[in-house]
Design an enzyme around this catalytic site. Structure first.
Site, PDB file in Angstrom:
ATOM      1  N   LYS A   1       0.808  60.433  76.979  1.00  0.00           N
ATOM      2  CA  LYS A   1       0.062  60.841  75.786  1.00  0.00           C
ATOM      3  C   LYS A   1      -0.867  62.027  76.106  1.00  0.00           C
ATOM      4  O   LYS A   1      -1.081  62.355  77.290  1.00  0.00           O
ATOM      5  CB  LYS A   1      -0.730  59.629  75.282  1.00  0.00           C
ATOM      6  CG  LYS A   1       0.170  58.472  74.814  1.00  0.00           C
ATOM      7  CD  LYS A   1      -0.667  57.294  74.315  1.00  0.00           C
ATOM      8  CE  LYS A   1       0.195  56.179  73.761  1.00  0.00           C
ATOM      9  NZ  LYS A   1      -0.621  55.068  73.198  1.00  0.00           N
TER      10      LYS A   1
ATOM     11  N   ASN B   1      -5.053  55.368  75.841  1.00  0.00           N
ATOM     12  CA  ASN B   1      -4.513  54.519  76.908  1.00  0.00           C
ATOM     13  C   ASN B   1      -3.355  55.169  77.664  1.00  0.00           C
ATOM     14  O   ASN B   1      -2.528  54.480  78.258  1.00  0.00           O
ATOM     15  CB  ASN B   1      -4.140  53.145  76.355  1.00  0.00           C
ATOM     16  CG  ASN B   1      -3.189  53.239  75.182  1.00  0.00           C
ATOM     17  OD1 ASN B   1      -2.673  54.315  74.872  1.00  0.00           O
ATOM     18  ND2 ASN B   1      -2.940  52.113  74.541  1.00  0.00           N
TER      19      ASN B   1
ATOM     20  N   HIS C   1       2.706  55.597  76.361  1.00  0.00           N
ATOM     21  CA  HIS C   1       3.467  54.748  75.443  1.00  0.00           C
ATOM     22  C   HIS C   1       4.671  54.211  76.200  1.00  0.00           C
ATOM     23  O   HIS C   1       5.290  54.949  76.978  1.00  0.00           O
ATOM     24  CB  HIS C   1       3.960  55.543  74.227  1.00  0.00           C
ATOM     25  CG  HIS C   1       5.029  54.806  73.465  1.00  0.00           C
ATOM     26  ND1 HIS C   1       4.737  53.876  72.498  1.00  0.00           N
ATOM     27  CD2 HIS C   1       6.388  54.819  73.583  1.00  0.00           C
ATOM     28  CE1 HIS C   1       5.877  53.360  72.036  1.00  0.00           C
ATOM     29  NE2 HIS C   1       6.885  53.918  72.678  1.00  0.00           N
TER      30      HIS C   1
ATOM     31  N   TYR D   1       6.291  55.930  65.131  1.00  0.00           N
ATOM     32  CA  TYR D   1       5.682  54.591  65.119  1.00  0.00           C
ATOM     33  C   TYR D   1       6.071  53.900  63.812  1.00  0.00           C
ATOM     34  O   TYR D   1       6.040  54.521  62.751  1.00  0.00           O
ATOM     35  CB  TYR D   1       4.156  54.695  65.240  1.00  0.00           C
ATOM     36  CG  TYR D   1       3.674  54.989  66.654  1.00  0.00           C
ATOM     37  CD1 TYR D   1       3.614  53.978  67.621  1.00  0.00           C
ATOM     38  CD2 TYR D   1       3.293  56.270  67.018  1.00  0.00           C
ATOM     39  CE1 TYR D   1       3.185  54.252  68.912  1.00  0.00           C
ATOM     40  CE2 TYR D   1       2.851  56.552  68.320  1.00  0.00           C
ATOM     41  CZ  TYR D   1       2.797  55.533  69.258  1.00  0.00           C
ATOM     42  OH  TYR D   1       2.371  55.796  70.538  1.00  0.00           O
TER      43      TYR D   1
ATOM     44  N   GLU E   1      13.976  54.457  69.937  1.00  0.00           N
ATOM     45  CA  GLU E   1      12.997  55.472  70.341  1.00  0.00           C
ATOM     46  C   GLU E   1      13.656  56.597  71.143  1.00  0.00           C
ATOM     47  O   GLU E   1      13.312  57.766  70.993  1.00  0.00           O
ATOM     48  CB  GLU E   1      11.876  54.811  71.152  1.00  0.00           C
ATOM     49  CG  GLU E   1      11.017  53.869  70.303  1.00  0.00           C
ATOM     50  CD  GLU E   1       9.870  53.246  71.086  1.00  0.00           C
ATOM     51  OE1 GLU E   1       9.787  53.423  72.318  1.00  0.00           O
ATOM     52  OE2 GLU E   1       9.043  52.567  70.449  1.00  0.00           O
TER      53      GLU E   1
HETATM   54  O1  CDP Z   1       1.069  50.984  73.017  1.00  0.00           O
HETATM   55  P1  CDP Z   1       1.209  49.486  72.816  1.00  0.00           P
HETATM   56  O2  CDP Z   1       2.640  49.052  72.593  1.00  0.00           O
HETATM   57  O3  CDP Z   1       0.542  48.720  73.930  1.00  0.00           O
HETATM   58  O4  CDP Z   1       0.368  49.131  71.503  1.00  0.00           O
HETATM   59  P2  CDP Z   1       0.804  49.179  69.948  1.00  0.00           P
HETATM   60  O5  CDP Z   1       0.280  47.935  69.305  1.00  0.00           O
HETATM   61  O6  CDP Z   1       2.245  49.503  69.800  1.00  0.00           O
HETATM   62  O7  CDP Z   1      -0.080  50.383  69.387  1.00  0.00           O
HETATM   63  C1  CDP Z   1       0.277  51.732  69.585  1.00  0.00           C
HETATM   64  C2  CDP Z   1      -0.957  52.509  69.989  1.00  0.00           C
HETATM   65  O8  CDP Z   1      -1.920  52.499  68.917  1.00  0.00           O
HETATM   66  C3  CDP Z   1      -1.730  51.933  71.171  1.00  0.00           C
HETATM   67  O9  CDP Z   1      -1.176  52.301  72.407  1.00  0.00           O
HETATM   68  C4  CDP Z   1      -3.114  52.527  70.964  1.00  0.00           C
HETATM   69  O10 CDP Z   1      -3.192  53.888  71.365  1.00  0.00           O
HETATM   70  C5  CDP Z   1      -3.225  52.451  69.433  1.00  0.00           C
HETATM   71  N1  CDP Z   1      -3.910  51.199  68.993  1.00  0.00           N
HETATM   72  C6  CDP Z   1      -5.296  51.167  68.955  1.00  0.00           C
HETATM   73  O11 CDP Z   1      -5.958  52.161  69.297  1.00  0.00           O
HETATM   74  N2  CDP Z   1      -5.952  50.045  68.555  1.00  0.00           N
HETATM   75  C7  CDP Z   1      -5.281  48.953  68.194  1.00  0.00           C
HETATM   76  N3  CDP Z   1      -5.958  47.884  67.788  1.00  0.00           N
HETATM   77  C8  CDP Z   1      -3.878  48.942  68.233  1.00  0.00           C
HETATM   78  C9  CDP Z   1      -3.218  50.101  68.652  1.00  0.00           C
HETATM   79 MG    MG Z   2       3.951  49.472  70.987  1.00  0.00          MG
END
Ligand code: CDP
Ligand code: MG
Length: 183
Positions: free
Chosen positions: A11, A157, A160, A51, A171
């Site tokens: 990212k 974070n 991805h 997404y 994806e």
């Molecule tokens: O990336 P990951 O699969 O761990 O999480 P996701 O639930 O698919 O969410 C995608 C991205 O959205 C996350 O990596 C975060 O950057 C952001 N996110 C966030 O900032 N706060 C949350 N409560 C959920 C997601």
């Molecule tokens: Mg995810």
């Protein structure tokens, strides 16, 4: 077949902080093979489509922030105006588009034994503040959803990673033509 392909995106924060080599080398050292890679500046439309826009995704993303608030004893309504996980998830998606288009990103396809699960393990859980040491998110960040919400942004974070074999194939097809992927 345990040999899988998975999609990883470094990212904008990973690129800005000069962590591209460091992060990619962790995947290589674990034995995964890079079979495609490119650097782009994504458009808002691309990230919006990449997404999911399903109620399920909104609920899952929203619940992660609500859980962080609950653990801190903070009323989400006073901070973000709602405690409905789906509405919270929609706000997160909007901020995610801003984050993912704020600078260049590096997109890779990795291949190897149980690549989807192995990469998620190396990356760690969504919030760096609880990601264990040894994981990419745990070693290179201490961000958390409540701090991010306070600053009106998503959690930074770094990485991805696809979360299932089916999602990984969707994806990969989203970012690469089949002839851009090596064997
Ligand atoms: O990336 P990951 O699969 O761990 O999480 P996701 O639930 O698919 O969410 C995608 C991205 O959205 C996350 O990596 C975060 O950057 C952001 N996110 C966030 O900032 N706060 C949350 N409560 C959920 C997601
Ligand atoms: Mg995810």
């Amino acid at each position: 077949m345990p040999i899988e392909r998975t999609l990883v995106i470094l990212k904008p924060d990973a690129v800005q902080r000069g962590l591209v080599g460091e992060i990619i080398s962790r995947f290589e050292k674990a034995g995964l093979k890079i079979v495609a890679m490119k650097m782009i500046k994504a458009t808002p439309e691309q990230i919006e489509k990449f997404y999911p826009s399903s109620e399920e995704w909104y609920r899952s993303a929203g619940s992660k922030l609500l859980k962080a608030y609950q653990e801190l004893g903070i009323d989400p309504r006073s901070k973000i105006g709602t405690d409905d996980p789906v509405l919270v998830g929609k706000k997160i998606k909007e901020s995610l588009v801003k984050y993912m288009t704020s600078g260049p990103i590096v997109i890779l396809v990795l291949k190897g034994n149980r690549a989807v699960e192995v990469v998620r393990k190396l990356v760690g859980p969504t919030s760096p503040h609880i990601a264990p040491p040894g994981t990419i998110r745990g070693d290179y960040s201490c961000d958390s959803p409540d701090l991010a919400a306070e600053e009106d942004r998503v959690v930074y974070n770094l990485v991805h990673a696809s979360d299932s074999v089916a999602e990984a194939e969707r994806e990969i097809r989203f970012w690469f033509r089949e002839d851009e992927i090596l064997d």
